[in-house]
Design a protein around this motif. Structure first.
Motif, PDB file in Angstrom:
ATOM      1  N   ASP A  93      57.675  44.443  49.587  1.00 41.45           N
ATOM      2  CA  ASP A  93      56.800  45.205  48.706  1.00 41.45           C
ATOM      3  C   ASP A  93      56.350  44.357  47.516  1.00 41.45           C
ATOM      4  OD1 ASP A  93      59.230  45.128  47.379  1.00 41.45           O
ATOM      5  OD2 ASP A  93      59.333  47.281  47.003  1.00 41.45           O
ATOM      6  N   GLY A  94      57.184  43.407  47.099  1.00 47.69           N
ATOM      7  CA  GLY A  94      56.796  42.490  46.031  1.00 47.69           C
ATOM      8  C   GLY A  94      55.705  41.530  46.474  1.00 47.69           C
ATOM      9  N   ILE A  95      55.758  41.108  47.736  1.00 44.80           N
ATOM     10  CA  ILE A  95      54.713  40.238  48.274  1.00 44.80           C
ATOM     11  C   ILE A  95      53.380  40.979  48.303  1.00 44.80           C
ATOM     12  CG2 ILE A  95      53.908  39.053  50.350  1.00 44.80           C
ATOM     13  CD1 ILE A  95      56.849  38.315  50.894  1.00 44.80           C
ATOM     14  N   ARG A  96      53.412  42.220  48.729  1.00 44.30           N
ATOM     15  CA  ARG A  96      52.182  43.011  48.757  1.00 44.30           C
ATOM     16  C   ARG A  96      51.631  43.189  47.338  1.00 44.30           C
ATOM     17  NH1 ARG A  96      49.938  46.766  52.421  1.00 44.30           N
ATOM     18  NH2 ARG A  96      48.381  48.112  51.423  1.00 44.30           N
ATOM     19  N   GLU A  97      52.509  43.467  46.393  1.00 43.33           N
ATOM     20  CA  GLU A  97      52.087  43.608  45.002  1.00 43.33           C
ATOM     21  C   GLU A  97      51.444  42.318  44.497  1.00 43.33           C
ATOM     22  OE1 GLU A  97      54.110  44.627  40.644  1.00 43.33           O
ATOM     23  OE2 GLU A  97      55.165  45.191  42.492  1.00 43.33           O
ATOM     24  N   ALA A  98      52.016  41.187  44.891  1.00 44.12           N
ATOM     25  CA  ALA A  98      51.459  39.886  44.497  1.00 44.12           C
ATOM     26  C   ALA A  98      50.062  39.698  45.076  1.00 44.12           C
ATOM     27  CB  ALA A  98      52.375  38.762  44.955  1.00 44.12           C
ATOM     28  N   LEU A  99      49.884  40.060  46.341  1.00 43.66           N
ATOM     29  CA  LEU A  99      48.563  39.932  46.964  1.00 43.66           C
ATOM     30  C   LEU A  99      47.538  40.838  46.276  1.00 43.66           C
ATOM     31  CD1 LEU A  99      49.574  39.824  50.741  1.00 43.66           C
ATOM     32  CD2 LEU A  99      48.877  37.895  49.304  1.00 43.66           C
ATOM     33  N   GLU A 100      47.943  42.037  45.897  1.00 42.76           N
ATOM     34  CA  GLU A 100      47.025  42.920  45.171  1.00 42.76           C
ATOM     35  C   GLU A 100      46.617  42.298  43.840  1.00 42.76           C
ATOM     36  OE1 GLU A 100      45.454  45.415  46.127  1.00 42.76           O
ATOM     37  OE2 GLU A 100      46.586  46.533  47.634  1.00 42.76           O
ATOM     38  N   ASN A 101      47.554  41.682  43.138  1.00 44.95           N
ATOM     39  CA  ASN A 101      47.198  40.976  41.910  1.00 44.95           C
ATOM     40  C   ASN A 101      46.189  39.870  42.195  1.00 44.95           C
ATOM     41  OD1 ASN A 101      47.603  39.789  39.086  1.00 44.95           O
ATOM     42  ND2 ASN A 101      48.279  38.109  40.394  1.00 44.95           N
ATOM     43  N   GLY A 102      46.439  39.121  43.267  1.00 44.90           N
ATOM     44  CA  GLY A 102      45.539  38.024  43.612  1.00 44.90           C
ATOM     45  C   GLY A 102      44.130  38.474  43.924  1.00 44.90           C
ATOM     46  N   LEU A 103      43.986  39.724  44.366  1.00 43.11           N
ATOM     47  CA  LEU A 103      42.667  40.268  44.730  1.00 43.11           C
ATOM     48  C   LEU A 103      42.050  41.094  43.604  1.00 43.11           C
ATOM     49  CD1 LEU A 103      43.666  41.451  48.320  1.00 43.11           C
ATOM     50  CD2 LEU A 103      42.235  39.463  47.766  1.00 43.11           C
ATOM     51  N   SER A 104      42.709  41.155  42.464  1.00 43.28           N
ATOM     52  CA  SER A 104      42.269  42.060  41.394  1.00 43.28           C
ATOM     53  C   SER A 104      41.088  41.545  40.598  1.00 43.28           C
ATOM     54  CB  SER A 104      43.441  42.338  40.441  1.00 43.28           C
ATOM     55  OG  SER A 104      43.819  41.155  39.737  1.00 43.28           O
ATOM     56  N   LYS A 105      40.775  40.265  40.725  1.00 46.53           N
ATOM     57  CA  LYS A 105      39.680  39.688  39.935  1.00 46.53           C
ATOM     58  C   LYS A 105      38.590  39.115  40.834  1.00 46.53           C
ATOM     59  CE  LYS A 105      41.703  40.023  35.778  1.00 46.53           C
ATOM     60  NZ  LYS A 105      41.134  40.716  34.611  1.00 46.53           N
ATOM     61  N   LEU A 106      38.385  39.720  41.983  1.00 51.88           N
ATOM     62  CA  LEU A 106      37.397  39.205  42.925  1.00 51.88           C
ATOM     63  C   LEU A 106      36.003  39.137  42.324  1.00 51.88           C
ATOM     64  CD1 LEU A 106      38.454  40.976  46.241  1.00 51.88           C
ATOM     65  CD2 LEU A 106      38.301  38.509  45.890  1.00 51.88           C
ATOM     66  N   GLU A 107      35.616  40.181  41.580  1.00 48.41           N
ATOM     67  CA  GLU A 107      34.270  40.229  41.025  1.00 48.41           C
ATOM     68  C   GLU A 107      34.028  39.129  40.011  1.00 48.41           C
ATOM     69  OE1 GLU A 107      35.385  44.034  42.758  1.00 48.41           O
ATOM     70  OE2 GLU A 107      36.365  42.755  41.279  1.00 48.41           O
ATOM     71  N   GLU A 108      35.093  38.614  39.409  1.00 51.57           N
ATOM     72  CA  GLU A 108      34.989  37.569  38.399  1.00 51.57           C
ATOM     73  C   GLU A 108      35.316  36.184  38.956  1.00 51.57           C
ATOM     74  OE1 GLU A 108      37.479  38.723  35.092  1.00 51.57           O
ATOM     75  OE2 GLU A 108      37.108  40.841  35.519  1.00 51.57           O
ATOM     76  N   ALA A 109      35.497  36.080  40.274  1.00 51.38           N
ATOM     77  CA  ALA A 109      35.931  34.827  40.895  1.00 51.38           C
ATOM     78  C   ALA A 109      37.196  34.322  40.219  1.00 51.38           C
ATOM     79  CB  ALA A 109      34.830  33.774  40.841  1.00 51.38           C
ATOM     80  N   GLY A 110      38.146  35.237  40.021  1.00 51.53           N
ATOM     81  CA  GLY A 110      39.383  34.894  39.325  1.00 51.53           C
ATOM     82  C   GLY A 110      40.202  33.854  40.058  1.00 51.53           C
ATOM     83  N   GLY A 111      40.843  32.979  39.304  1.00 46.13           N
ATOM     84  CA  GLY A 111      41.624  31.893  39.887  1.00 46.13           C
ATOM     85  C   GLY A 111      42.889  32.349  40.576  1.00 46.13           C
ATOM     86  N   ARG A 112      43.256  33.618  40.419  1.00 49.96           N
ATOM     87  CA  ARG A 112      44.490  34.121  41.025  1.00 49.96           C
ATOM     88  C   ARG A 112      44.360  34.417  42.515  1.00 49.96           C
ATOM     89  NH1 ARG A 112      45.481  39.161  37.312  1.00 49.96           N
ATOM     90  NH2 ARG A 112      44.901  37.550  35.811  1.00 49.96           N
ATOM     91  N   PHE A 113      43.181  34.265  43.086  1.00 51.07           N
ATOM     92  CA  PHE A 113      42.991  34.580  44.509  1.00 51.07           C
ATOM     93  C   PHE A 113      44.044  33.863  45.352  1.00 51.07           C
ATOM     94  CE2 PHE A 113      41.384  34.128  48.776  1.00 51.07           C
ATOM     95  CZ  PHE A 113      40.839  35.379  49.043  1.00 51.07           C
ATOM     96  N   PRO A 114      44.766  34.592  46.234  1.00 48.70           N
ATOM     97  CA  PRO A 114      45.899  33.995  46.957  1.00 48.70           C
ATOM     98  C   PRO A 114      45.504  33.258  48.233  1.00 48.70           C
ATOM     99  CG  PRO A 114      45.829  36.374  47.323  1.00 48.70           C
ATOM    100  CD  PRO A 114      44.669  36.049  46.428  1.00 48.70           C
TER     101      PRO A 114
END
Length: 626
Positions: free
Chosen positions: A417-438
């Motif tokens: 569940d922590g891995i899934r939470e991490a992936l959601e964080n990585g996808l949270s800034k898609l509109e801004e081309a955020g560097g967190r993309f996993p």
């Protein structure tokens, strides 16, 4: 001539003039750069250091030896006119010059170009405040960033101001700075520097300037193009926004531009604000001309960035100095570590939005390094990948340019569940081309960008032997990432909070990449479908984490506002509005709102028939009922 003016100063002569006849229009020329990222030397089309062979073929761009004579040339052309040279931050990080000299080289060459003002970028804090303090010790121009709030213990002291006032041709021009709100996640400002809210602090600084009688105010920002459009340009009394952070090329001539130069934004005060940005890596010099009326309101703005290409003859004295500074690092940089059959794509646009060749390579290299420890999953941030690599021999210098941050391999255990939470964080800034993309290895995932933040992951599978199976939310997995993310960087707080048995194993990521390439040469770049984007679901989605089918929500708050590109939307039953994002076309919008792209002419007619495939980012469109 530009003079710094003391805060609160208003002479009797200025007051007397203000009560007399109206002034004529005032024209201000703004030259600007952003996101230098230590590209001291010229770069090639892959944004890596240019080789002598490429220079001989006139295939190189930028570098300080080209940028300086171009700035000198522009100042000469504008002799007698009102000129400012501005820097929108992120001068640090990106080449061996920063790795070796920690910002002092960047300071030396920026001084040589005689900047009038700069705002800090998030990467100015990569060496904590120590590196920035050394940079501030050396520079000879002011730094303005309203939301950098040092404590009394900070080494920065009061050397970063919220704003400054410059006398440019007898007129007062105020400059207010701002850096990204998530700088503590993106970098390491340390415990003695608080990053305040960009809008609140900028608004307060602008109000102070207005009290001083300043009616021409430039926001010099490092918050990104989307944030500039949505928030900064709408702050009362901001007249011009000169930005950075998102590496956005704005242009009226380049078909790959994210928007027009300048992009005009409606301010609630009833006027339009020009927003500009000039790509990155010294490849462009922004060139904006703004005309103010006698009340300090922008009545016209025009320009285009200047491509710093091989037609600009480098300054020989600067080349000599660069070569001198490069001697200590040349041996390391020139070492050949492997060979690739084709270019390896590490472009910002791809690695922050989807599976990219460099992301798969680096994640695979990290996982290969620790596979003997039982680690089965790798996750790394797309924003940590800073360049592509061209075909042929690969040098250590190229590996460091791709991975310049001196991050190390880190391992830990975490539940599914922590891995899934991490992936959601990585996808949270898609509109801004955020560097967190996993970017990942050892697992596959799919996502739907039209869903709200926090619920974009559609499916997650982990590799078990030669096959993939559903991620088990209760099972503990061994994971490898970099030490920056393991400590919560780029919003990955879940790694810090829920990770167990954490170990910053080392070595540096650039060494891991180099060793992997050496062991797999000639390397053949690839993507293999480990990350997929799916269309918005109309009915149900299968979630392999929960291993059950869930009904889609009856309503979707995002349905009336399609995301960038061809996101899905509920067909329009009544008039709606849509703010143009990068990648939008009238056909895509008609398909999203009406379910039929052929109805694009209806939107066109309602908005004065704009060019269908050259829509201006930030413009609001009327979407008539179907």
């Amino acid at each position: 001539m530009i003079r710094h003016m003391r805060t609160g100063l208003m002479t009797a002569s200025i007051l007397a003039l203000s009560s007399g006849a109206a002034f004529a229009d005032y024209e201000l020329n703004i030259l600007h750069i952003n996101d230098l990222h230590s590209r001291i030397e010229s770069i090639n089309k892959f944004d890596s250091s240019c080789s002598a062979e490429e220079e001989g073929k006139n295939e190189c761009f930028g570098g300080v030896a080209r940028l300086k004579p171009l700035i000198d040339q522009k100042r000469q052309e504008l002799s007698g006119k009102n000129v400012l040279l501005l820097n929108a931050g992120d001068n640090f990080q990106g080449s061996l010059f920063f790795t070796t000299y920690k910002g002092l080289v960047e300071a030396e060459f920026l001084n040589l170009m005689k900047f009038d003002a700069m705002t800090v970028g998030n990467h100015e804090f990569d060496e904590s405040e120590d590196g920035l303090a050394g940079f501030l010790d050396k520079i000879e121009f002011p730094v303005v960033t309203a939301n950098v709030l040092p404590s009394h213990k900070s080494k920065i002291g009061d050397r970063i101001k919220p704003s400054i006032v410059l006398d440019v041709g007898g007129q007062k021009v105020g400059i207010v700075g701002a850096v990204a709100n998530d700088t503590p996640e993106l970098s390491s400002p340390g415990p003695d520097i608080l990053i305040g809210d960009d809008v609140a602090t900028t608004t307060a600084a602008v109000e102070e300037l207005k009290k001083q009688g300043v009616d021409k105010i430039i926001a010099l920002t490092h918050v990104g193009y989307p944030r500039d459009l949505a928030a900064i340009a709408k702050i009362p009394d901001v007249d011009v926004v000169v930005g950075g952070h998102s590496h956005s090329l704005l242009s009226n001539t380049d078909e790959k531009a994210e928007g027009p130069y300048p992009t005009m934004v409606d301010n609630p005060g009833g006027y339009k604000v020009p927003v500009v940005q000039a790509g990155s890596y010294t490849k462009y010099l922004g060139d904006l001309v703004v005309t103010f009326d006698d009340k300090g309101v922008v009545k016209a703005a025009k320009g285009d960035p200047i491509l710093v290409d091989s037609s600009i003859k480098p300054d020989q004295s600067v080349l000599t100095r660069v070569a001198e500074l490069g001697k200590p690092i040349e041996e390391l940089r020139s070492k050949i570590i492997g060979r690739t059959e084709a270019p390896i794509d590490g472009s910002r646009d791809n690695c922050r939005a989807k599976e990219c060749e460099m992301g798969s390579l680096v994640a695979d290299a990290m996982l290969d390094r620790v596979k003997g420890q039982g680690v089965t999953i790798a996750i790394t941030n797309g924003g940590g990948l800073r360049a592509s690599i061209d075909a042929g021999d690969v040098s250590m210098g190229e590996a460091i340019t791709v991975l310049p941050f001196q991050n190390t391999v880190a391992t830990f255990q975490i539940k599914g569940d922590g891995i899934r939470e991490a992936l959601e964080n990585g996808l949270s800034k898609l509109e801004e081309a955020g560097g967190r993309f996993p970017q990942v290895a050892g697992l596959k995932y799919s996502f739907d960008r039209s869903k709200p933040v926090g619920s974009r992951v559609v499916s997650v599978e982990v590799k078990e032997g030669a096959a993939y199976g559903p991620l088990d939310p209760a099972k503990t997995y061994s994971l490898v990432t970099n030490n920056y993310m393991r400590n919560g960087g780029d919003g990955y707080d879940v790694f810090k909070a829920k990770g167990e048995n954490a170990y910053d194993y080392g070595p540096g990521l650039e060494t891991v990449l180099a060793d992997y390439l050496a062991a797999h040469q000639p390397f053949k770049p690839y993507t293999d479908g480990r990350i997929t984007e799916v269309a918005a679901a109309a009915g149900a989605t299968t979630d392999t984490l929960a291993t059950e089918t869930k009904p889609a929500a009856a309503t979707d708050a995002t349905a009336t506002q399609p995301a960038t590109g061809a996101a899905a939307a509920t067909p329009a039953s009544g008039p709606q509005k849509h703010v143009i994002a990068k990648g939008d076309t009238l056909w895509d919008l008609a398909k999203s709102f009406y379910g039929d792209g052929a109805l694009w002419a209806k939107i066109s007619e309602a908005n004065g028939k704009p060019a269908p495939r050259h829509l201006h980012v930030g413009t609001e469109l009327e979407i008539p009922a179907k």
